[in-house]
Design an enzyme around this catalytic site. Structure first.
Site, PDB file in Angstrom:
ATOM      1  N   GLU A   2      -3.019   8.728   8.253  1.00 53.33           N
ATOM      2  CA  GLU A   2      -1.562   8.611   8.411  1.00 53.33           C
ATOM      3  C   GLU A   2      -1.098   9.360   9.666  1.00 53.33           C
ATOM      4  OE1 GLU A   2       0.920   7.004   6.552  1.00 53.33           O
ATOM      5  OE2 GLU A   2      -0.626   6.001   5.385  1.00 53.33           O
ATOM      6  N   HIS A  21      -7.375   2.855   3.923  1.00 51.56           N
ATOM      7  CA  HIS A  21      -7.167   3.703   5.104  1.00 51.56           C
ATOM      8  C   HIS A  21      -8.480   3.947   5.871  1.00 51.56           C
ATOM      9  CE1 HIS A  21      -3.292   4.756   3.250  1.00 51.56           C
ATOM     10  NE2 HIS A  21      -2.954   5.366   4.372  1.00 51.56           N
ATOM     11  N   ASP A  37       0.866  -1.184   0.000  1.00 49.04           N
ATOM     12  CA  ASP A  37       0.000   0.000   0.000  1.00 49.04           C
ATOM     13  C   ASP A  37       0.904   1.236   0.000  1.00 49.04           C
ATOM     14  OD1 ASP A  37      -2.418   1.566   0.252  1.00 49.04           O
ATOM     15  OD2 ASP A  37      -1.977   1.834   2.371  1.00 49.04           O
ATOM     16  N   SER A  38       0.276   2.397  -0.199  1.00 48.04           N
ATOM     17  CA  SER A  38       1.049   3.636  -0.146  1.00 48.04           C
ATOM     18  C   SER A  38       1.516   3.939   1.284  1.00 48.04           C
ATOM     19  CB  SER A  38       0.184   4.784  -0.651  1.00 48.04           C
ATOM     20  OG  SER A  38      -0.978   4.886   0.151  1.00 48.04           O
ATOM     21  N   CYS A  50     -11.204   2.567   0.230  1.00 49.22           N
ATOM     22  CA  CYS A  50      -9.805   2.946   0.461  1.00 49.22           C
ATOM     23  C   CYS A  50      -9.394   2.212   1.724  1.00 49.22           C
ATOM     24  CB  CYS A  50      -9.683   4.456   0.665  1.00 49.22           C
ATOM     25  SG  CYS A  50      -8.040   4.975   1.206  1.00 49.22           S
ATOM     26  N   CYS A 104      -4.315  -1.738  -1.794  1.00 50.51           N
ATOM     27  CA  CYS A 104      -4.531  -0.320  -2.058  1.00 50.51           C
ATOM     28  C   CYS A 104      -5.580  -0.208  -3.162  1.00 50.51           C
ATOM     29  CB  CYS A 104      -3.211   0.309  -2.504  1.00 50.51           C
ATOM     30  SG  CYS A 104      -3.367   2.023  -3.026  1.00 50.51           S
TER      31      CYS A 104
HETATM   32  N1  DGL Z   1      -4.887   3.140   1.006  1.00 51.81           N
HETATM   33  C1  DGL Z   1      -4.918   3.466  -0.368  1.00 51.81           C
HETATM   34  C2  DGL Z   1      -6.226   3.130  -1.031  1.00 51.81           C
HETATM   35  O1  DGL Z   1      -6.804   2.146  -0.657  1.00 51.81           O
HETATM   36  C3  DGL Z   1      -4.195   4.685  -0.853  1.00 51.81           C
HETATM   37  C4  DGL Z   1      -4.522   5.991  -0.307  1.00 51.81           C
HETATM   38  C5  DGL Z   1      -3.591   7.052  -0.856  1.00 51.81           C
HETATM   39  O2  DGL Z   1      -2.382   6.850  -0.813  1.00 51.81           O
HETATM   40  O3  DGL Z   1      -4.098   8.076  -1.333  1.00 51.81           O
HETATM   41  O4  DGL Z   1      -6.676   3.777  -1.930  1.00 51.81           O
END
Ligand code: DGL
Length: 279
Positions: free
Chosen positions: A157, A195, A14-15, A193, A77
């Site tokens: 984050e 996150h 993931d990012s 997402c 991600c």
């Molecule tokens: N967690 C990621 C997603 O599911 C990436 C969020 C990001 O880096 O903008 O999209």
């Protein structure tokens, strides 16, 4: 007799910390497996970047994990999955690669009765329309409202997921969904997402109990387990050595481990986090 490939970890990427929600679900379902997680923390967020940049970052992350040895890659991600999963599957044709959008769509279709489904995700995910496509492939009479929520990744984050700032931000982003003409009929909200599950209590507060809230973590873990059986990659419980969980990050391990605890549910030992550079 175990073939050498079985001993390799499952790669998860993931990012940033968001993919840890998927790692947690994978671990719950497949605790006998080892994992190698990569968080591209130096370059998070991905969701506001162009498809070309996201694709370049994703290739670098995938090839880093492949060089270190993995038997399967979970793209934890939504942004990368939405923008370039197919591309990754074409480039790394020998490696089974699974994304999170199809599992999320599956979970949404399972949960929705009315067929009115709301999806929240990053700008890149919403623009790529892949949730819309994946949901309609499973059920073609759906009405889908998609909303990007740019600030939530930064808040996650930062670890600000359960305070008044988080609640006000979530409320603001969900307003178009809550006040859409289909509002009464929308019975499912997809957290598109990885996150966003960190905001679950706050999101529940805002939408009340009129919508099922689904994320792709558990369904991704189920689909990963199925794929591993299909490809004969699964370790049986009694064949497993001590499973390992290691982490690669592209920026400060300290910052990563601080927030990671909130996502994973336990403290990551310093010795299992390595900072790397793609170049
Ligand atoms: N967690 C990621 C997603 O599911 C990436 C969020 C990001 O880096 O903008 O999209």
């Amino acid at each position: 007799m175990i073939t050498p490939k079985l001993d390799l970890p499952i790669g998860v990427f993931d990012s940033g910390v968001g993919g840890l929600t998927v790692l947690r679900a994978l671990y719950d379902m497949l605790p006998q497996e080892s994992y190698l997680y990569l968080g591209d923390t130096a370059r998070v967020p991905y969701g506001i970047k162009s498809p070309e940049t996201i694709t370049r970052y994703a290739e670098q992350a995938a090839s880093t994990l492949i060089k270190r040895g993995i038997k399967l890659l979970v793209v934890a991600c939504n942004t990368v999955t939405a923008v370039c999963l197919k591309h990754l599957q074409e480039v790394y044709v020998d490696l089974p690669i699974i994304g999170v959008v199809e599992p999320g769509a599956k979970a949404a279709v399972r949960a929705s009765v009315t067929g009115h489904i709301a999806v929240i995700g990053t700008e890149a995910t919403v623009n790529a329309q892949s949730y819309q496509r994946a949901i309609r492939q499973l059920r073609n009479d759906t009405n889908i409202i998609a909303q990007s929520c740019g600030l939530l990744v930064a808040l996650a984050e930062e670890g600000w997921t359960d305070d008044t700032i988080a609640e006000a931000t979530v409320r603001r982003y969900l307003e178009p969904i809550l006040h859409s003409p289909a509002n009464g009929a929308v019975d499912c909200l997809v957290l598109g997402c990885t996150h966003y599950p960190a905001f679950l209590p706050v999101i529940k507060n805002v939408v009340g109990d009129r919508m099922h809230i689904v994320d792709s973590a558990k369904t991704t873990a189920e689909m990963t387990a199925e794929l591993m059986q299909l490809k004969n990659l699964a370790i049986e419980k009694d064949q497993a050595d001590l499973p390992r969980m290691n982490f690669l990050v592209t920026d400060s391990p300290l910052r990563f481990s601080r927030t990671a605890k909130q996502f994973l549910g336990w403290e990551i030992p310093d010795s299992s986090i390595t900072m790397i550079d793609f170049h």
